[in-house]
Design a protein around this motif. Structure first.
Motif, PDB file in Angstrom:
ATOM      1  N   VAL A   1       0.832  -1.211   0.000  1.00  0.00           N
ATOM      2  CA  VAL A   1       0.000   0.000   0.000  1.00  0.00           C
ATOM      3  C   VAL A   1       0.870   1.266   0.000  1.00  0.00           C
ATOM      4  O   VAL A   1       0.479   2.288  -0.565  1.00  0.00           O
ATOM      5  CB  VAL A   1      -0.991  -0.040   1.193  1.00  0.00           C
ATOM      6  N   LYS A   2       2.062   1.204   0.578  1.00  0.00           N
ATOM      7  CA  LYS A   2       2.956   2.381   0.606  1.00  0.00           C
ATOM      8  C   LYS A   2       4.380   1.902   0.337  1.00  0.00           C
ATOM      9  O   LYS A   2       5.175   1.718   1.267  1.00  0.00           O
ATOM     10  CB  LYS A   2       2.844   3.087   1.965  1.00  0.00           C
ATOM     11  N   GLN A   3       4.670   1.701  -0.948  1.00  0.00           N
ATOM     12  CA  GLN A   3       5.932   1.080  -1.329  1.00  0.00           C
ATOM     13  C   GLN A   3       7.152   1.866  -0.836  1.00  0.00           C
ATOM     14  O   GLN A   3       8.147   1.287  -0.410  1.00  0.00           O
ATOM     15  CB  GLN A   3       5.987   0.955  -2.861  1.00  0.00           C
ATOM     16  N   THR A   4       7.083   3.180  -0.910  1.00  0.00           N
ATOM     17  CA  THR A   4       8.281   3.974  -0.593  1.00  0.00           C
ATOM     18  C   THR A   4       8.677   3.846   0.871  1.00  0.00           C
ATOM     19  O   THR A   4       9.853   3.944   1.197  1.00  0.00           O
ATOM     20  CB  THR A   4       8.058   5.461  -0.921  1.00  0.00           C
ATOM     21  N   ALA A   5       7.692   3.640   1.752  1.00  0.00           N
ATOM     22  CA  ALA A   5       8.013   3.450   3.163  1.00  0.00           C
ATOM     23  C   ALA A   5       8.089   1.958   3.498  1.00  0.00           C
ATOM     24  O   ALA A   5       8.957   1.538   4.270  1.00  0.00           O
ATOM     25  CB  ALA A   5       6.962   4.127   4.038  1.00  0.00           C
ATOM     26  N   GLY A   6       7.217   1.158   2.922  1.00  0.00           N
ATOM     27  CA  GLY A   6       7.200  -0.282   3.183  1.00  0.00           C
ATOM     28  C   GLY A   6       6.849  -0.587   4.623  1.00  0.00           C
ATOM     29  O   GLY A   6       6.156   0.179   5.299  1.00  0.00           O
ATOM     30  N   GLY A   7       7.323  -1.721   5.107  1.00  0.00           N
ATOM     31  CA  GLY A   7       7.110  -2.088   6.504  1.00  0.00           C
ATOM     32  C   GLY A   7       5.795  -2.794   6.748  1.00  0.00           C
ATOM     33  O   GLY A   7       4.990  -3.026   5.856  1.00  0.00           O
ATOM     34  N   GLN A   8       5.603  -3.151   8.037  1.00  0.00           N
ATOM     35  CA  GLN A   8       4.449  -3.958   8.399  1.00  0.00           C
ATOM     36  C   GLN A   8       3.172  -3.139   8.461  1.00  0.00           C
ATOM     37  O   GLN A   8       3.152  -2.051   9.025  1.00  0.00           O
ATOM     38  CB  GLN A   8       4.712  -4.614   9.762  1.00  0.00           C
ATOM     39  N   ILE A   9       2.102  -3.693   7.875  1.00  0.00           N
ATOM     40  CA  ILE A   9       0.773  -3.085   7.925  1.00  0.00           C
ATOM     41  C   ILE A   9      -0.175  -4.132   8.507  1.00  0.00           C
ATOM     42  O   ILE A   9      -0.312  -5.224   7.953  1.00  0.00           O
ATOM     43  CB  ILE A   9       0.283  -2.670   6.519  1.00  0.00           C
ATOM     44  N   PHE A  10      -0.808  -3.780   9.613  1.00  0.00           N
ATOM     45  CA  PHE A  10      -1.657  -4.737  10.320  1.00  0.00           C
ATOM     46  C   PHE A  10      -3.123  -4.512   9.992  1.00  0.00           C
ATOM     47  O   PHE A  10      -3.563  -3.366   9.839  1.00  0.00           O
ATOM     48  CB  PHE A  10      -1.464  -4.592  11.837  1.00  0.00           C
ATOM     49  N   PRO A  11      -3.922  -5.614   9.946  1.00  0.00           N
ATOM     50  CA  PRO A  11      -5.364  -5.436   9.735  1.00  0.00           C
ATOM     51  C   PRO A  11      -6.029  -4.851  10.989  1.00  0.00           C
ATOM     52  O   PRO A  11      -5.495  -4.965  12.100  1.00  0.00           O
ATOM     53  CB  PRO A  11      -5.857  -6.860   9.459  1.00  0.00           C
ATOM     54  N   GLN A  12      -7.177  -4.245  10.765  1.00  0.00           N
ATOM     55  CA  GLN A  12      -7.834  -3.491  11.837  1.00  0.00           C
ATOM     56  C   GLN A  12      -8.155  -4.356  13.052  1.00  0.00           C
ATOM     57  O   GLN A  12      -8.029  -3.902  14.197  1.00  0.00           O
ATOM     58  CB  GLN A  12      -9.116  -2.841  11.287  1.00  0.00           C
ATOM     59  N   GLN A  13      -8.563  -5.608  12.821  1.00  0.00           N
ATOM     60  CA  GLN A  13      -8.905  -6.470  13.962  1.00  0.00           C
ATOM     61  C   GLN A  13      -7.704  -6.674  14.882  1.00  0.00           C
ATOM     62  O   GLN A  13      -7.841  -6.703  16.104  1.00  0.00           O
ATOM     63  CB  GLN A  13      -9.385  -7.837  13.464  1.00  0.00           C
ATOM     64  N   GLN A  14      -6.532  -6.825  14.287  1.00  0.00           N
ATOM     65  CA  GLN A  14      -5.323  -7.000  15.089  1.00  0.00           C
ATOM     66  C   GLN A  14      -5.021  -5.707  15.855  1.00  0.00           C
ATOM     67  O   GLN A  14      -4.708  -5.733  17.053  1.00  0.00           O
ATOM     68  CB  GLN A  14      -4.139  -7.364  14.173  1.00  0.00           C
ATOM     69  N   ILE A  15      -5.120  -4.592  15.170  1.00  0.00           N
ATOM     70  CA  ILE A  15      -4.853  -3.301  15.814  1.00  0.00           C
ATOM     71  C   ILE A  15      -5.797  -3.100  16.998  1.00  0.00           C
ATOM     72  O   ILE A  15      -5.375  -2.754  18.109  1.00  0.00           O
ATOM     73  CB  ILE A  15      -5.017  -2.148  14.783  1.00  0.00           C
ATOM     74  N   ASP A  16      -7.095  -3.363  16.773  1.00  0.00           N
ATOM     75  CA  ASP A  16      -8.088  -3.122  17.820  1.00  0.00           C
ATOM     76  C   ASP A  16      -7.870  -4.052  19.016  1.00  0.00           C
ATOM     77  O   ASP A  16      -7.963  -3.626  20.174  1.00  0.00           O
ATOM     78  CB  ASP A  16      -9.506  -3.332  17.264  1.00  0.00           C
ATOM     79  N   THR A  17      -7.573  -5.334  18.735  1.00  0.00           N
ATOM     80  CA  THR A  17      -7.427  -6.293  19.831  1.00  0.00           C
ATOM     81  C   THR A  17      -6.190  -5.991  20.667  1.00  0.00           C
ATOM     82  O   THR A  17      -6.224  -6.063  21.897  1.00  0.00           O
ATOM     83  CB  THR A  17      -7.371  -7.734  19.274  1.00  0.00           C
ATOM     84  N   ILE A  18      -5.092  -5.656  20.015  1.00  0.00           N
ATOM     85  CA  ILE A  18      -3.865  -5.356  20.756  1.00  0.00           C
ATOM     86  C   ILE A  18      -4.021  -4.043  21.532  1.00  0.00           C
ATOM     87  O   ILE A  18      -3.550  -3.910  22.668  1.00  0.00           O
ATOM     88  CB  ILE A  18      -2.654  -5.309  19.797  1.00  0.00           C
ATOM     89  N   GLN A  19      -4.732  -3.098  20.944  1.00  0.00           N
ATOM     90  CA  GLN A  19      -4.986  -1.836  21.663  1.00  0.00           C
ATOM     91  C   GLN A  19      -5.789  -2.111  22.929  1.00  0.00           C
ATOM     92  O   GLN A  19      -5.487  -1.608  24.019  1.00  0.00           O
ATOM     93  CB  GLN A  19      -5.743  -0.864  20.742  1.00  0.00           C
ATOM     94  N   GLN A  20      -6.787  -2.965  22.784  1.00  0.00           N
ATOM     95  CA  GLN A  20      -7.658  -3.263  23.918  1.00  0.00           C
ATOM     96  C   GLN A  20      -6.922  -4.068  24.991  1.00  0.00           C
ATOM     97  O   GLN A  20      -7.039  -3.780  26.187  1.00  0.00           O
ATOM     98  CB  GLN A  20      -8.870  -4.035  23.394  1.00  0.00           C
ATOM     99  N   MET A  21      -6.144  -5.045  24.585  1.00  0.00           N
ATOM    100  CA  MET A  21      -5.539  -5.948  25.567  1.00  0.00           C
ATOM    101  C   MET A  21      -4.210  -5.448  26.117  1.00  0.00           C
ATOM    102  O   MET A  21      -3.856  -5.729  27.255  1.00  0.00           O
ATOM    103  CB  MET A  21      -5.347  -7.343  24.959  1.00  0.00           C
ATOM    104  N   GLU A  22      -3.428  -4.760  25.292  1.00  0.00           N
ATOM    105  CA  GLU A  22      -2.082  -4.361  25.725  1.00  0.00           C
ATOM    106  C   GLU A  22      -1.873  -2.848  25.728  1.00  0.00           C
ATOM    107  O   GLU A  22      -0.796  -2.381  26.105  1.00  0.00           O
ATOM    108  CB  GLU A  22      -1.016  -4.989  24.804  1.00  0.00           C
ATOM    109  N   GLN A  23      -2.864  -2.103  25.252  1.00  0.00           N
ATOM    110  CA  GLN A  23      -2.718  -0.655  25.085  1.00  0.00           C
ATOM    111  C   GLN A  23      -1.460  -0.326  24.267  1.00  0.00           C
ATOM    112  O   GLN A  23      -0.733   0.634  24.526  1.00  0.00           O
ATOM    113  CB  GLN A  23      -2.665   0.091  26.432  1.00  0.00           C
ATOM    114  N   ARG A  24      -1.207  -1.150  23.277  1.00  0.00           N
ATOM    115  CA  ARG A  24      -0.061  -0.942  22.383  1.00  0.00           C
ATOM    116  C   ARG A  24      -0.627  -0.586  21.006  1.00  0.00           C
ATOM    117  O   ARG A  24      -1.538  -1.254  20.522  1.00  0.00           O
ATOM    118  CB  ARG A  24       0.794  -2.224  22.326  1.00  0.00           C
TER     119      ARG A  24
END
Lengths: 468, 204
Positions: A130-153
């Motif tokens: 999705v952003k070739q020039t920067a690259g790197g890991q892109i997480f799906p929303q479910q993962q983002i939401d669950t980790i935010q909820q459980m680890e506040q990360r």
């Protein structure tokens, strides 16, 4: 002396060309950031402001590309669920055909004709990040939401979001099957393993060594885009990411990245997270690197801040160097007890049990072994892998070097054979996730291997793939 | 490569160029690497004709590369006795004269200087080519062409990804398609000339 001189003169004449070349080889190299990552030049707040301003255009550009290439609609196969029973498997060929073409008409053309006439469906070509020039890991929303909820990360990037609809990704959270406790079935309790809950979920099921390995696999360490320096793409200073942030419950959540194995940045191809199920049966690791042990892989990715092939930049952000004999071994021993999902219609040798399989599935198995040529690489008796790499030479079918969304597709070259066990659980398909459904993979190989399968044969192959 | 195949290759290259010359979207770059003096208006969009250090180095290296190609090809036109190589050299002279002019025009608009001198490695290669004749020249010319085009492809990919000036990036992306076509032609000539197997793009 004379003989020595003659020998010397002869050698000189014979190697004059090579010597002259050696002079060239020692000349000016290309600019340093063709290999090395450039250092950041602007304050974090300025970079973030620019990135956030660009983000809507980044996402719109990718949305347009995906819609031009694929039918992204939600059309499940009736009655076919992934192994945890939480998500339907998607139906149909989703790659769009060029105007006026049919799958049958394309299959009649030679690779050269398809290349010269520009008829290879764009969805068969390498899929840009999705952003070739920067690259790197892109997480799906479910993962983002669950980790935010459980680890506040925070796993949300300010420069780009995940680009595929959720129905085209694996079920979340995925079930976990253990080789050590097959009688238990799915031990995930329907939860995502995190640093908060892993002990409670796994206590009594795994050994102390495996438990310590699991703890490390769930512990965040600095990564290129998730760290504490100005060179990050997350709003707050971040502790980093964990192994299982992409390999959710040792499977995949379809998080993607760029390959560590290529430079310059513009040619690094997208990497779709592979499942770790059955990694015990896998002898080579990494789509291109062919690392010879899971320990090598596990240890090394810590050194390069996860999949950037850049130990130099990673060192700025804080490296984690796990002890080989203790920590690495424990992480590997935990990963090596993750089993494939059950495939009750397969016998111990990987063949269909005729008493359990349908006629269509048996027809599919025969095609898999014969006309379809699938089993030449995906050997049923070795978990549908062959422990080597193959070059499909897709560039026979299209002109390489075109720039699409800042990504330049050069030939893929040899890529590791991935397993097909549990394959219905792991959309999207191919190393970069360029194919959305198993029906797409059948059309892809039908074209590039020149198989000339009938529609009935394609349907039978698909039915077989769904029971693996 | 026989004459027919060569003409077909040129024609294919022209078609590819025509296709790629359609206006492309500007790159959505990584601002972490922008020069601190970059003027962005609105945020996220560098003002027109802004360049970064990569753009400036690219113009230097690419313009020097075009000059080397033209000079080496003129030598091949004088010294080679091989029709296939002379046809290729003529094609290179024309193609790199065209790209040189186009690059100079973009560079002038962006106020970036082009290279005025021949880099030492190119100079050494030209001197060596001048000293060779016959088969030795043909081999050295083809080998030098392979290296030059490998480096050119790397440079163009780098600019397409790391540059900032939209015109230069679009130039690089379009030129890359041509350079890869040239590389394939060189690989075919090398296979014919050295009788070893085809390599790289010539294998498809």
């Amino acid at each position: 002396m004379n003989r020595k001189f003659a020998l010397c003169a002869g050698t000189t004449a014979a190697t004059a060309f090579a010597v002259a070349l050696a002079v060239d080889a020692g000349a000016d190299p290309l600019p340093p950031d063709t290999t090395y990552r450039p250092l950041p030049t602007l304050p974090f707040s300025t970079v973030r402001q620019h990135d956030e301003a660009m983000k809507p255009e980044v996402m719109e550009r990718q949305r347009a590309l995906l819609n031009q290439r694929y039918d992204l609609s939600d059309r499940p196969i009736p009655g076919v669920m992934m192994s945890g029973g939480r998500k339907a498997v998607q139906a149909g060929v989703r790659v769009k055909l060029p105007q006026g073409a049919t799958w049958e008409s394309l299959a009649e053309l030679s690779p050269q004709e398809i290349r010269e006439r520009g008829l290879l469906p764009d969805g068969f070509k390498p899929l840009p990040h999705v952003k070739q020039t920067a690259g790197g890991q892109i997480f799906p929303q479910q993962q983002i939401d669950t980790i935010q909820q459980m680890e506040q990360r925070d796993l949300r990037r300010f420069d780009a979001d995940f680009d595929l609809p959720a129905h085209l990704t694996p079920e979340f959270p995925p079930p976990i099957f253990l080789t050590t406790r097959p009688e238990l079935g799915d031990v995930s309790r329907g939860q995502l393993l995190t640093i908060r809950n892993f002990y409670e979920i796994m206590n009594g099921i795994v050994t102390p060594v495996q438990m310590e390995g699991l703890r490390l696999l769930l512990t965040p360490f600095p990564q290129e885009e998730f760290n504490q320096t100005e060179d990050r793409k997350v709003a707050q200073q971040s502790l980093g990411v964990t192994c299982l942030d992409c390999h959710s419950n040792f499977h995949s959540n379809a998080a993607f990245h760029l390959t560590p194995d290529l430079r310059p940045q513009a040619v690094r191809f997208r990497l779709d997270t592979p499942s770790l199920r059955g990694v015990f049966a896998q002898q080579i690791h990494g789509s291109k690197r062919s690392l010879r042990s899971l320990e090598d892989f596990t240890e090394f990715e810590q050194r390069t801040a996860y999949f950037n092939g850049d130990h130099v930049s990673a060192t700025r952000k804080g490296v984690h160097l796990p002890d080989r004999a203790n920590q690495v071994a424990m992480m590997a021993q935990m990963q090596n007890i993750i089993d494939f999902p059950p495939a009750p219609k397969l016998d111990p040798g990987g063949a269909l049990n005729p008493a359990l399989a349908t006629q269509q599935e048996l027809e599919g198995e025969a095609l898999f072994m014969g006309k379809g040529r699938c089993a030449e690489c995906h050997l049923p008796q070795t978990a549908f892998m062959d422990q080597t790499m193959h070059d499909l030479k897709l560039e026979r079918f299209y002109k390489t070097g075109a720039t699409v969304n800042d990504f330049i597709a050069i030939p893929d070259g040899p890529i590791k054979t991935f397993t097909l066990r549990g394959i219905k659980d792991t959309p999207p398909y191919m190393h970069d996730g360029r194919l959305m459904t198993l029906a797409d993979t059948v059309e892809f190989f039908n074209l590039i291997l020149g198989l000339k399968l009938t529609q009935q044969e394609k349907d039978a192959l698909l039915a077989y793939l769904l029971v693996l | 490569m026989n004459a027919f195949a060569f003409r077909a290759c040129v024609a294919a290259s022209a078609v590819a160029l025509a296709g790629i010359c359609a206006p492309a979207a500007a790159q959505l770059g990584n601002p972490a690497g922008w020069a601190p003096t970059t003027m962005a208006d609105p945020p996220g969009k560098p003002a027109p004709n802004r360049t970064n250090v990569q753009d400036e180095l690219f113009v230097q290296l690419a313009s020097a590369g075009d000059r080397f190609e033209i000079q080496a090809s003129e030598l091949a036109l004088q010294k080679s006795g091989n029709d296939g190589i002379k046809d290729f050299a003529q094609r290179m002279k024309q193609a790199h004269s065209d790209t040189s002019a186009k690059l100079a025009s973009i560079a002038q608009a962006a106020n970036v200087p082009v290279s005025k001198s021949t880099p030492p490695d190119d100079q050494a290669t030209l001197e060596r080519l001048k000293s060779l004749d016959g088969d030795g020249f043909d081999s050295a010319y083809l080998q030098a062409q392979l290296v030059a085009h490998q480096k050119a492809a790397q440079l163009l990919i780098w600019e397409a990804g790391q540059g900032q000036n939209g015109d230069l990036q679009r130039y690089a992306a379009a030129a890359l398609v041509d350079v890869l076509a040239h590389m394939e032609a060189i690989q075919r000539l090398l296979a014919e000339h050295t009788t070893v197997g085809k390599q790289g793009l010539a294998t498809r």
